[in-house]
Write a protein that holds these residues in place. Sequence first.
Motif, PDB file in Angstrom:
ATOM      1  N   VAL A  87       6.590  34.542 -67.930  1.00  0.00           N
ATOM      2  CA  VAL A  87       7.623  34.609 -68.969  1.00  0.00           C
ATOM      3  C   VAL A  87       7.194  33.726 -70.132  1.00  0.00           C
ATOM      4  O   VAL A  87       6.853  32.561 -69.942  1.00  0.00           O
ATOM      5  CB  VAL A  87       8.995  34.136 -68.452  1.00  0.00           C
ATOM      6  CG1 VAL A  87      10.044  34.249 -69.559  1.00  0.00           C
ATOM      7  CG2 VAL A  87       9.430  34.931 -67.235  1.00  0.00           C
ATOM      8  N   LEU A  88       7.212  34.312 -71.329  1.00  0.00           N
ATOM      9  CA  LEU A  88       6.904  33.562 -72.546  1.00  0.00           C
ATOM     10  C   LEU A  88       8.180  33.425 -73.362  1.00  0.00           C
ATOM     11  O   LEU A  88       8.850  34.415 -73.649  1.00  0.00           O
ATOM     12  CB  LEU A  88       5.844  34.298 -73.367  1.00  0.00           C
ATOM     13  CG  LEU A  88       5.597  33.760 -74.787  1.00  0.00           C
ATOM     14  CD1 LEU A  88       5.021  32.347 -74.746  1.00  0.00           C
ATOM     15  CD2 LEU A  88       4.674  34.705 -75.556  1.00  0.00           C
ATOM     16  N   THR A 124       2.698  35.911 -78.965  1.00  0.00           N
ATOM     17  CA  THR A 124       3.098  37.180 -78.364  1.00  0.00           C
ATOM     18  C   THR A 124       1.887  38.073 -78.141  1.00  0.00           C
ATOM     19  O   THR A 124       1.742  38.695 -77.082  1.00  0.00           O
ATOM     20  CB  THR A 124       4.128  37.889 -79.266  1.00  0.00           C
ATOM     21  OG1 THR A 124       5.256  37.033 -79.454  1.00  0.00           O
ATOM     22  CG2 THR A 124       4.595  39.195 -78.646  1.00  0.00           C
ATOM     23  N   LYS A 125       1.031  38.161 -79.131  1.00  0.00           N
ATOM     24  CA  LYS A 125      -0.169  38.997 -79.042  1.00  0.00           C
ATOM     25  C   LYS A 125      -1.032  38.620 -77.849  1.00  0.00           C
ATOM     26  O   LYS A 125      -1.439  39.475 -77.055  1.00  0.00           O
ATOM     27  CB  LYS A 125      -0.976  38.843 -80.334  1.00  0.00           C
ATOM     28  CG  LYS A 125      -2.255  39.660 -80.394  1.00  0.00           C
ATOM     29  CD  LYS A 125      -1.959  41.071 -80.801  1.00  0.00           C
ATOM     30  CE  LYS A 125      -3.230  41.844 -81.106  1.00  0.00           C
ATOM     31  NZ  LYS A 125      -2.935  43.253 -81.486  1.00  0.00           N
ATOM     32  N   LEU A 126      -1.298  37.336 -77.701  1.00  0.00           N
ATOM     33  CA  LEU A 126      -2.217  36.867 -76.665  1.00  0.00           C
ATOM     34  C   LEU A 126      -1.654  37.047 -75.260  1.00  0.00           C
ATOM     35  O   LEU A 126      -2.317  37.581 -74.366  1.00  0.00           O
ATOM     36  CB  LEU A 126      -2.558  35.398 -76.914  1.00  0.00           C
ATOM     37  CG  LEU A 126      -3.361  35.119 -78.195  1.00  0.00           C
ATOM     38  CD1 LEU A 126      -3.389  33.626 -78.497  1.00  0.00           C
ATOM     39  CD2 LEU A 126      -4.782  35.665 -78.052  1.00  0.00           C
ATOM     40  N   PHE A 127      -0.415  36.620 -75.055  1.00  0.00           N
ATOM     41  CA  PHE A 127       0.148  36.676 -73.704  1.00  0.00           C
ATOM     42  C   PHE A 127       0.656  38.078 -73.356  1.00  0.00           C
ATOM     43  O   PHE A 127       0.633  38.469 -72.184  1.00  0.00           O
ATOM     44  CB  PHE A 127       1.269  35.644 -73.561  1.00  0.00           C
ATOM     45  CG  PHE A 127       0.772  34.232 -73.493  1.00  0.00           C
ATOM     46  CD1 PHE A 127       0.233  33.736 -72.306  1.00  0.00           C
ATOM     47  CD2 PHE A 127       0.805  33.400 -74.604  1.00  0.00           C
ATOM     48  CE1 PHE A 127      -0.246  32.429 -72.229  1.00  0.00           C
ATOM     49  CE2 PHE A 127       0.330  32.102 -74.533  1.00  0.00           C
ATOM     50  CZ  PHE A 127      -0.202  31.614 -73.348  1.00  0.00           C
ATOM     51  N   LEU A 128       1.085  38.836 -74.357  1.00  0.00           N
ATOM     52  CA  LEU A 128       1.557  40.193 -74.078  1.00  0.00           C
ATOM     53  C   LEU A 128       0.435  41.087 -73.574  1.00  0.00           C
ATOM     54  O   LEU A 128       0.650  41.931 -72.695  1.00  0.00           O
ATOM     55  CB  LEU A 128       2.182  40.793 -75.346  1.00  0.00           C
ATOM     56  CG  LEU A 128       2.746  42.204 -75.214  1.00  0.00           C
ATOM     57  CD1 LEU A 128       3.826  42.278 -74.145  1.00  0.00           C
ATOM     58  CD2 LEU A 128       3.290  42.690 -76.560  1.00  0.00           C
ATOM     59  N   ASN A 135       1.085  44.877 -65.995  1.00  0.00           N
ATOM     60  CA  ASN A 135       2.302  45.697 -66.012  1.00  0.00           C
ATOM     61  C   ASN A 135       3.496  44.910 -65.483  1.00  0.00           C
ATOM     62  O   ASN A 135       4.342  45.419 -64.752  1.00  0.00           O
ATOM     63  CB  ASN A 135       2.124  46.992 -65.206  1.00  0.00           C
ATOM     64  CG  ASN A 135       3.187  48.028 -65.561  1.00  0.00           C
ATOM     65  OD1 ASN A 135       3.713  48.045 -66.665  1.00  0.00           O
ATOM     66  ND2 ASN A 135       3.498  48.888 -64.611  1.00  0.00           N
ATOM     67  N   GLU A 136       3.599  43.663 -65.931  1.00  0.00           N
ATOM     68  CA  GLU A 136       4.695  42.792 -65.517  1.00  0.00           C
ATOM     69  C   GLU A 136       4.796  41.606 -66.467  1.00  0.00           C
ATOM     70  O   GLU A 136       3.780  41.022 -66.839  1.00  0.00           O
ATOM     71  CB  GLU A 136       4.472  42.292 -64.091  1.00  0.00           C
ATOM     72  CG  GLU A 136       5.595  41.419 -63.564  1.00  0.00           C
ATOM     73  CD  GLU A 136       5.315  40.888 -62.163  1.00  0.00           C
ATOM     74  OE1 GLU A 136       6.281  40.539 -61.472  1.00  0.00           O
ATOM     75  OE2 GLU A 136       4.132  40.823 -61.793  1.00  0.00           O
ATOM     76  N   GLY A 137       6.013  41.259 -66.833  1.00  0.00           N
ATOM     77  CA  GLY A 137       6.209  40.076 -67.657  1.00  0.00           C
ATOM     78  C   GLY A 137       7.429  40.207 -68.551  1.00  0.00           C
ATOM     79  O   GLY A 137       7.987  41.299 -68.726  1.00  0.00           O
ATOM     80  N   LYS A 138       7.841  39.071 -69.117  1.00  0.00           N
ATOM     81  CA  LYS A 138       9.006  39.027 -69.992  1.00  0.00           C
ATOM     82  C   LYS A 138       8.729  38.079 -71.156  1.00  0.00           C
ATOM     83  O   LYS A 138       8.065  37.044 -70.975  1.00  0.00           O
ATOM     84  CB  LYS A 138      10.252  38.545 -69.233  1.00  0.00           C
ATOM     85  CG  LYS A 138      10.722  39.470 -68.112  1.00  0.00           C
ATOM     86  CD  LYS A 138      11.960  38.910 -67.429  1.00  0.00           C
ATOM     87  CE  LYS A 138      12.431  39.814 -66.303  1.00  0.00           C
ATOM     88  NZ  LYS A 138      12.859  41.145 -66.811  1.00  0.00           N
ATOM     89  N   ILE A 139       9.257  38.439 -72.325  1.00  0.00           N
ATOM     90  CA  ILE A 139       9.122  37.588 -73.507  1.00  0.00           C
ATOM     91  C   ILE A 139      10.489  37.459 -74.169  1.00  0.00           C
ATOM     92  O   ILE A 139      11.226  38.437 -74.301  1.00  0.00           O
ATOM     93  CB  ILE A 139       8.112  38.175 -74.513  1.00  0.00           C
ATOM     94  CG1 ILE A 139       6.714  38.232 -73.887  1.00  0.00           C
ATOM     95  CG2 ILE A 139       8.078  37.337 -75.796  1.00  0.00           C
ATOM     96  CD1 ILE A 139       5.671  38.874 -74.792  1.00  0.00           C
ATOM     97  N   LEU A 140      10.821  36.230 -74.584  1.00  0.00           N
ATOM     98  CA  LEU A 140      12.033  35.961 -75.344  1.00  0.00           C
ATOM     99  C   LEU A 140      11.626  35.366 -76.681  1.00  0.00           C
ATOM    100  O   LEU A 140      10.959  34.335 -76.731  1.00  0.00           O
ATOM    101  CB  LEU A 140      12.940  34.974 -74.599  1.00  0.00           C
ATOM    102  CG  LEU A 140      14.241  34.588 -75.305  1.00  0.00           C
ATOM    103  CD1 LEU A 140      15.201  35.774 -75.361  1.00  0.00           C
ATOM    104  CD2 LEU A 140      14.914  33.404 -74.597  1.00  0.00           C
ATOM    105  N   ASN A 141      12.006  36.028 -77.778  1.00  0.00           N
ATOM    106  CA  ASN A 141      11.707  35.534 -79.122  1.00  0.00           C
ATOM    107  C   ASN A 141      12.989  35.047 -79.789  1.00  0.00           C
ATOM    108  O   ASN A 141      13.980  35.777 -79.840  1.00  0.00           O
ATOM    109  CB  ASN A 141      11.079  36.639 -79.975  1.00  0.00           C
ATOM    110  CG  ASN A 141       9.626  36.895 -79.622  1.00  0.00           C
ATOM    111  OD1 ASN A 141       8.957  36.024 -79.067  1.00  0.00           O
ATOM    112  ND2 ASN A 141       9.133  38.078 -79.937  1.00  0.00           N
TER     113      ASN A 141
END
Length: 360
Positions: A87-88, A124-128, A135-141
């Motif tokens: 999660v980022l 976002t670019k790097l970790f996404l 095919n798994e993960g979450k980001i909150l901006n």
Amino acid sequence: MDTQKSKTALITGASSGIGQELAKLFAKDGYNLVLVARSTDKLNELGGRFWDEFGVETTVITKDLSEEDAARDVYNQVREKNLTVDVLVNDAGVGLHGLFATDTDWEKEKALIHLNVLTTTQMTKLFLKDMVARNEGKILNLASLVSIMPMPLMAVYGATKAYVNNFTQSLVNELKNTNVTITALLPNATDTDFFNKAGAAHTKVTENLDDPAVVAKDAYNALMKGAHKVIPGGFSNKSQEIMAYVTPQEALAGMMRKNMEPKDETLSEEKNNKAAWAWGISLGAVVLAGAALALLYNTSSTYDKARYRHKAGKLKSDADEVYDDVKDTLINGLNNVREAVVTAKQVVAKAKETLAEAWS
């Protein structure tokens, strides 16, 4: 504690405010943490506290994220430590108060744009890319409620948050066929050190601030559900989103500017004004929501109509609450409410216009 011990959340701006509250929620659910900010001592203190309370490991990365290629350096340090970021949270951000043409400093604005826009985008670019590969993960901006409104006296800040919101919603679409989700957080003005650092601690908006713990909880729940966006807080905050979409931009800019102007001695009058505007907006929002619901009801299947009848009941309950609060406001200051009623009428007129276009 939840069974998330093998997962890791990376949070920027974690030393205080919303970022710190989010870190606490992740730690409570058993996530190991990567905390990024400029204050090493503060991050180490938080890491020790989270270990004592929740038994989670914390990696501290001290970094000024307004610097060139700061996100790349954070990413490389994470890779060197063999950590996988599940999660980022791009929470770090700053503001700057003043007239753009004459008051504000370009070097500060340049650093603000770098932090709020470039670093958020590069992180976002790097970790996404890694998340999509797994095919798994979450980001909150962290965007802001002002990302959908003009923001006089904090024009550059508002513009950067509009970018973050638009960027995030675009990625929502790009990621729809994956198990990776991205969420935009649109809080209202919140009780953190933000306004002090932005040179805006003297402004009217600071008279009514949301609790960062409440904001973080709503954001966390939305992130875990994979929601596209979240507006924390109650009905009044959410009604402001509707207001932003239907109110003429010039009028909206005028209202926002008043919020960012200095406080004056007529504090009680300002509070009554604020309450009046809030409830007037809420009434307009209720009417707009009801009209939209009626349109959906008339064009829906029998099954969907049953669901919309349930929503209509909830809307009536919200309207009743708003009406009760308006009565209290009327007792405190009728003159202020008159302005709110005018605003509500404008919102309703715009709603009718929108619905007429939808029917045609």
